[in-house]
Design a protein around this motif. Sequence first.
Motif, PDB file in Angstrom:
ATOM      1  N   ASP A 103       0.827  -1.208   0.000  1.00 54.91           N
ATOM      2  CA  ASP A 103       0.000   0.000   0.000  1.00 54.91           C
ATOM      3  C   ASP A 103       0.860   1.256   0.000  1.00 54.91           C
ATOM      4  OD1 ASP A 103      -2.313  -1.514  -0.038  1.00 54.91           O
ATOM      5  OD2 ASP A 103      -2.707  -1.301   2.113  1.00 54.91           O
ATOM      6  N   GLN A 104       1.937   1.239   0.748  1.00 53.05           N
ATOM      7  CA  GLN A 104       2.856   2.390   0.791  1.00 53.05           C
ATOM      8  C   GLN A 104       3.461   2.626  -0.588  1.00 53.05           C
ATOM      9  OE1 GLN A 104       6.105   1.782   3.509  1.00 53.05           O
ATOM     10  NE2 GLN A 104       7.135   3.654   2.913  1.00 53.05           N
ATOM     11  N   TRP A 105       3.904   1.576  -1.226  1.00 49.24           N
ATOM     12  CA  TRP A 105       4.508   1.702  -2.555  1.00 49.24           C
ATOM     13  C   TRP A 105       3.491   2.136  -3.611  1.00 49.24           C
ATOM     14  CZ3 TRP A 105       7.260  -3.648  -2.108  1.00 49.24           C
ATOM     15  CH2 TRP A 105       8.434  -3.508  -1.369  1.00 49.24           C
ATOM     16  N   MET A 106       2.228   1.779  -3.415  1.00 49.19           N
ATOM     17  CA  MET A 106       1.192   2.077  -4.407  1.00 49.19           C
ATOM     18  C   MET A 106       0.723   3.534  -4.349  1.00 49.19           C
ATOM     19  SD  MET A 106       0.508  -0.557  -6.318  1.00 49.19           S
ATOM     20  CE  MET A 106      -1.161  -0.377  -6.909  1.00 49.19           C
ATOM     21  N   ARG A 107       0.988   4.226  -3.254  1.00 52.13           N
ATOM     22  CA  ARG A 107       0.533   5.622  -3.141  1.00 52.13           C
ATOM     23  C   ARG A 107       1.025   6.443  -4.334  1.00 52.13           C
ATOM     24  NH1 ARG A 107       2.328   5.660   2.623  1.00 52.13           N
ATOM     25  NH2 ARG A 107       0.603   4.667   3.685  1.00 52.13           N
ATOM     26  N   GLY A 108       0.085   7.064  -5.000  1.00 54.32           N
ATOM     27  CA  GLY A 108       0.427   7.925  -6.125  1.00 54.32           C
ATOM     28  C   GLY A 108       0.607   7.205  -7.450  1.00 54.32           C
ATOM     29  N   ALA A 109       0.503   5.869  -7.460  1.00 57.14           N
ATOM     30  CA  ALA A 109       0.671   5.124  -8.711  1.00 57.14           C
ATOM     31  C   ALA A 109      -0.535   5.337  -9.623  1.00 57.14           C
ATOM     32  CB  ALA A 109       0.831   3.632  -8.412  1.00 57.14           C
ATOM     33  N   ALA A 110      -0.303   5.313 -10.913  1.00 52.50           N
ATOM     34  CA  ALA A 110      -1.387   5.503 -11.879  1.00 52.50           C
ATOM     35  C   ALA A 110      -2.487   4.461 -11.706  1.00 52.50           C
ATOM     36  CB  ALA A 110      -0.825   5.438 -13.293  1.00 52.50           C
ATOM     37  N   TRP A 111      -2.117   3.256 -11.276  1.00 52.79           N
ATOM     38  CA  TRP A 111      -3.104   2.180 -11.124  1.00 52.79           C
ATOM     39  C   TRP A 111      -4.151   2.486 -10.073  1.00 52.79           C
ATOM     40  CZ3 TRP A 111       1.993  -0.431 -10.346  1.00 52.79           C
ATOM     41  CH2 TRP A 111       2.551  -0.817 -11.556  1.00 52.79           C
ATOM     42  N   THR A 112      -3.842   3.372  -9.129  1.00 57.60           N
ATOM     43  CA  THR A 112      -4.774   3.642  -8.031  1.00 57.60           C
ATOM     44  C   THR A 112      -5.780   4.734  -8.359  1.00 57.60           C
ATOM     45  OG1 THR A 112      -3.232   5.187  -6.985  1.00 57.60           O
ATOM     46  CG2 THR A 112      -3.124   2.883  -6.272  1.00 57.60           C
ATOM     47  N   THR A 113      -5.680   5.324  -9.550  1.00 56.09           N
ATOM     48  CA  THR A 113      -6.682   6.316  -9.942  1.00 56.09           C
ATOM     49  C   THR A 113      -7.997   5.598 -10.223  1.00 56.09           C
ATOM     50  OG1 THR A 113      -6.115   6.180 -12.282  1.00 56.09           O
ATOM     51  CG2 THR A 113      -4.890   7.795 -10.956  1.00 56.09           C
ATOM     52  N   GLN A 114      -9.016   6.325 -10.540  1.00 57.14           N
ATOM     53  CA  GLN A 114     -10.332   5.728 -10.759  1.00 57.14           C
ATOM     54  C   GLN A 114     -10.469   5.039 -12.118  1.00 57.14           C
ATOM     55  OE1 GLN A 114     -12.566   5.351  -8.331  1.00 57.14           O
ATOM     56  NE2 GLN A 114     -10.931   6.203  -7.093  1.00 57.14           N
ATOM     57  N   CYS A 115      -9.383   4.934 -12.858  1.00 59.05           N
ATOM     58  CA  CYS A 115      -9.456   4.258 -14.150  1.00 59.05           C
ATOM     59  C   CYS A 115      -9.671   2.752 -13.955  1.00 59.05           C
ATOM     60  CB  CYS A 115      -8.191   4.507 -14.966  1.00 59.05           C
ATOM     61  SG  CYS A 115      -6.710   3.768 -14.272  1.00 59.05           S
ATOM     62  N   SER A 116     -10.215   2.128 -14.964  1.00 65.06           N
ATOM     63  CA  SER A 116     -10.434   0.681 -14.922  1.00 65.06           C
ATOM     64  C   SER A 116      -9.167  -0.007 -15.423  1.00 65.06           C
ATOM     65  CB  SER A 116     -11.621   0.321 -15.824  1.00 65.06           C
ATOM     66  OG  SER A 116     -11.798  -1.064 -15.847  1.00 65.06           O
ATOM     67  N   ASN A 117      -8.709  -1.010 -14.701  1.00 65.60           N
ATOM     68  CA  ASN A 117      -7.528  -1.743 -15.131  1.00 65.60           C
ATOM     69  C   ASN A 117      -7.568  -3.159 -14.574  1.00 65.60           C
ATOM     70  OD1 ASN A 117      -5.999  -1.857 -12.495  1.00 65.60           O
ATOM     71  ND2 ASN A 117      -6.198   0.362 -12.721  1.00 65.60           N
ATOM     72  N   TYR A 118      -6.729  -4.031 -15.106  1.00 64.11           N
ATOM     73  CA  TYR A 118      -6.774  -5.435 -14.684  1.00 64.11           C
ATOM     74  C   TYR A 118      -6.157  -5.664 -13.318  1.00 64.11           C
ATOM     75  CZ  TYR A 118      -1.967  -5.778 -16.497  1.00 64.11           C
ATOM     76  OH  TYR A 118      -0.640  -5.601 -16.746  1.00 64.11           O
ATOM     77  N   PHE A 119      -5.590  -4.650 -12.686  1.00 67.89           N
ATOM     78  CA  PHE A 119      -5.075  -4.776 -11.326  1.00 67.89           C
ATOM     79  C   PHE A 119      -6.172  -4.568 -10.279  1.00 67.89           C
ATOM     80  CE2 PHE A 119      -1.105  -3.420 -13.503  1.00 67.89           C
ATOM     81  CZ  PHE A 119      -0.325  -4.510 -13.176  1.00 67.89           C
ATOM     82  N   ARG A 120      -7.326  -4.060 -10.703  1.00 64.60           N
ATOM     83  CA  ARG A 120      -8.391  -3.727  -9.751  1.00 64.60           C
ATOM     84  C   ARG A 120      -9.286  -4.943  -9.516  1.00 64.60           C
ATOM     85  NH1 ARG A 120      -9.349   0.952  -7.916  1.00 64.60           N
ATOM     86  NH2 ARG A 120      -8.387   2.028  -9.650  1.00 64.60           N
ATOM     87  N   ALA A 121      -9.393  -5.349  -8.248  1.00 65.48           N
ATOM     88  CA  ALA A 121     -10.238  -6.478  -7.872  1.00 65.48           C
ATOM     89  C   ALA A 121     -11.703  -6.033  -7.856  1.00 65.48           C
ATOM     90  CB  ALA A 121      -9.830  -7.008  -6.497  1.00 65.48           C
ATOM     91  N   ALA A 122     -12.606  -6.999  -7.759  1.00 67.59           N
ATOM     92  CA  ALA A 122     -14.039  -6.706  -7.758  1.00 67.59           C
ATOM     93  C   ALA A 122     -14.431  -5.765  -6.612  1.00 67.59           C
ATOM     94  CB  ALA A 122     -14.836  -8.003  -7.678  1.00 67.59           C
ATOM     95  N   ASN A 123     -13.693  -5.823  -5.501  1.00 65.49           N
ATOM     96  CA  ASN A 123     -14.013  -4.961  -4.354  1.00 65.49           C
ATOM     97  C   ASN A 123     -13.421  -3.555  -4.490  1.00 65.49           C
ATOM     98  OD1 ASN A 123     -11.293  -5.315  -3.833  1.00 65.49           O
ATOM     99  ND2 ASN A 123     -11.570  -6.294  -1.851  1.00 65.49           N
ATOM    100  N   GLY A 124     -12.726  -3.280  -5.606  1.00 67.06           N
ATOM    101  CA  GLY A 124     -12.164  -1.959  -5.853  1.00 67.06           C
ATOM    102  C   GLY A 124     -10.703  -1.803  -5.465  1.00 67.06           C
ATOM    103  N   ARG A 125     -10.174  -2.757  -4.700  1.00 67.25           N
ATOM    104  CA  ARG A 125      -8.774  -2.682  -4.272  1.00 67.25           C
ATOM    105  C   ARG A 125      -7.855  -3.024  -5.452  1.00 67.25           C
ATOM    106  NH1 ARG A 125      -5.586  -2.783   0.338  1.00 67.25           N
ATOM    107  NH2 ARG A 125      -3.689  -4.000   0.160  1.00 67.25           N
ATOM    108  N   VAL A 126      -6.814  -2.248  -5.621  1.00 69.15           N
ATOM    109  CA  VAL A 126      -5.814  -2.536  -6.649  1.00 69.15           C
ATOM    110  C   VAL A 126      -4.857  -3.558  -6.077  1.00 69.15           C
ATOM    111  CG1 VAL A 126      -3.960  -1.581  -8.058  1.00 69.15           C
ATOM    112  CG2 VAL A 126      -6.060  -0.275  -7.698  1.00 69.15           C
ATOM    113  N   VAL A 127      -4.712  -4.675  -6.760  1.00 69.43           N
ATOM    114  CA  VAL A 127      -3.886  -5.773  -6.262  1.00 69.43           C
ATOM    115  C   VAL A 127      -2.735  -6.068  -7.212  1.00 69.43           C
ATOM    116  CG1 VAL A 127      -5.764  -6.856  -4.972  1.00 69.43           C
ATOM    117  CG2 VAL A 127      -5.410  -7.476  -7.343  1.00 69.43           C
ATOM    118  N   THR A 128      -1.593  -6.362  -6.637  1.00 64.62           N
ATOM    119  CA  THR A 128      -0.411  -6.764  -7.382  1.00 64.62           C
ATOM    120  C   THR A 128       0.557  -7.385  -6.392  1.00 64.62           C
ATOM    121  OG1 THR A 128       1.412  -6.025  -8.799  1.00 64.62           O
ATOM    122  CG2 THR A 128       0.656  -4.475  -7.140  1.00 64.62           C
TER     123      THR A 128
END
Length: 78
Positions: free
Chosen positions: A14-39
């Motif tokens: 979570d610390q490393w993900m802060r500010g990453a493009a993947w955490t914006t509201q865009c749809s991507n394959y890293f986003r789980a069904a619950n909305g959490r970005v996972v990698t």
Amino acid sequence: MNPAAMARFLAKIDQWMRGAAWTTQCSNYFRAANGRVVTQSPRSARAFWGMTRRFKASDFTFEPVPAVHPGVLDGRRR
């Protein structure tokens, strides 16, 4: 992995993900069904390699392997 070790790992991710493009509201394959970005690691392959070189046995629970059906491990077929 024991719960405390998993919590530390997820906090680091979570610390490393802060500010990453993947955490914006865009749809991507890293986003789980619950909305959490996972990698497994938002950092480089080299950083992931370095992180996996360190093994802390106390972070894991080891259990004996259950008995398996005869022939499974030695390649025999029934």
